[in-house]
Design an enzyme around this catalytic site. Structure first.
Site, PDB file in Angstrom:
ATOM      1  CG  ASP A 119       8.303   4.238   3.619  1.00 64.42           C
ATOM      2  OD1 ASP A 119       8.975   3.373   4.205  1.00 64.42           O
ATOM      3  OD2 ASP A 119       8.689   4.817   2.588  1.00 64.42           O
ATOM      4  CG  HIS A 173       3.260   3.031   2.113  1.00 61.22           C
ATOM      5  ND1 HIS A 173       3.476   2.396   0.897  1.00 61.22           N
ATOM      6  CD2 HIS A 173       3.923   4.208   2.049  1.00 61.22           C
ATOM      7  CE1 HIS A 173       4.237   3.159   0.126  1.00 61.22           C
ATOM      8  NE2 HIS A 173       4.533   4.264   0.799  1.00 61.22           N
TER       9      HIS A 173
END
Length: 362
Positions: free
Chosen positions: A102, A259
């Protein structure tokens, strides 16, 4: 009880020639701000969809918002109630780690792509529109190297705090940025902070998007907590989750929360992934996990790429996209590897474009 956290969108910038050479896209809203719903672009998009019948649920407050007390009837709030409705929460392939990242692209994403290429692994990147316009060539490279693109909204605001019109603006500006960079129209998305309820789902479905959460707190890598949480603690915590999964029922896979927003998260990813490989857990993108050979919506300007070795399924098709599986690979393999409620988190390119993207790696 699930936990809330906020993620830092500030990347620890390093000097990366691939990134600095990029030409940002222009003509977009201010970065990291909810786009103006009165702009001509958003008004035109709103005319294309019918939001009549959207559930009437009060807007939440906070970033991320606190759980309402008492709970709101029929809200089906994933972050607080563990209610996923029709969201995807587990990888559809057995013994498989659905690898997702992400908040990118960032200045550190190319280093992650270098690593994934050496390991011959595919991942899904949930992209923030505000970052796409800064690093469009990184997005092109992700496609050129066989990764799957999905949306993480324009500004990473909690969607249950936004109006229906603001949600449309967040999704469509991000969609426009990916279209400009790749010619592809995304089909999957992940709500920032995992913040989603039935009202948000209604709007996303109207836009043709399929929400993909992650498989509960155990599969949150906690990389977002660094440096408050040390790298060693992140590795130790996730190792326990992988051990528990490897010893349990592996008929379904899992989606993790990772991430590519800075050097710390990209660095720890390169230490977590080998832990899954060592436990003979396959690694795959969302498209591979869901056996979706056409993981983009129709309406793009490039042909919809197919995913090698999977057959399209009606259950994961939100738009009108079609495709035919090619090849024989299943979730990515290198040797013997291939690939409830959740914690809350903060088209084919031309041959020339592919060659250019690969050349930048040398």
């Amino acid at each position: 009880m699930v936990k809330f956290f906020t993620s830092s969108i500030t990347a620890l910038a390093l000097s990366v020639a691939f990134v600095s050479a990029q030409t940002p896209l222009t003509g977009y809203p201010p970065a990291n701000k909810v786009p103006d719903v009165n702009s001509p672009e958003v008004q035109a998009w709103l005319k294309e969809i019918d939001l009549t019948g959207a559930p009437t649920i009060p807007l939440h407050k906070g970033e991320p918002p606190a759980c309402p007390n008492p709970p709101i009837p029929d809200e089906c709030y994933w972050t607080c109630e563990g209610c996923a409705a029709n969201d995807i929460t587990v990888c559809g392939a057995a013994n498989t780690w659905g690898l997702t990242f992400d908040d990118g692209p960032s200045t550190d994403t190319p280093k992650l792509l270098d690593y994934l290429k050496t390991q011959k692994l595919s991942a899904t990147f949930f992209l923030i529109g505000s970052n796409i316009i800064q690093y469009p060539d990184t997005v092109k490279r992700e496609i050129a190297e066989g990764h799957h693109l999905a949306s993480h909204t324009w500004s990473h605001h909690a969607l249950t705090t936004l109006t229906n019109e603001q949600i449309v603006a967040e999704m469509k500006w991000t969609e426009k940025a990916v279209l400009a960079a790749t010619g592809l129209r995304m089909k999957y998305m992940r709500p920032p902070y995992g913040d989603i309820n039935n009202r948000v789902r209604f709007v996303l479905k109207k836009l043709g998007y399929i929400p993909v959460d992650w498989t509960g707190d155990a599969f949150d890598t906690n990389d977002w907590q660094m440096p408050t949480m040390t790298e060693s603690q992140v590795i130790a915590t996730f190792t326990k989750s992988l051990d528990a999964y490897a010893k349990g029922d592996k008929s379904k896979g899992f989606y993790c929360l990772e991430h590519d927003l800075n050097s710390m998260t990209v660095g720890v990813a390169q230490k977590l992934i080998p832990l899954g490989i060592a436990r003979n857990i396959s690694i795959a993108s969302v498209a591979q996990c869901e056996h979706d050979a056409a993981p983009y919506q129709a309406g793009g300007t490039s042909p919809i790429p197919t995913v090698s070795g999977v057959t399209p399924t009606a259950t994961t098709t939100a738009g009108t996209s079609t495709g035919t599986a090619t090849g024989s690979a299943t979730p990515s393999t290198t040797g013997n590897k291939s690939s409830g409620a959740g914690a809350v988190h903060a088209g084919a390119l031309s041959v020339g474009a592919v060659i250019a993207a690969v050349a930048l790696m040398v």
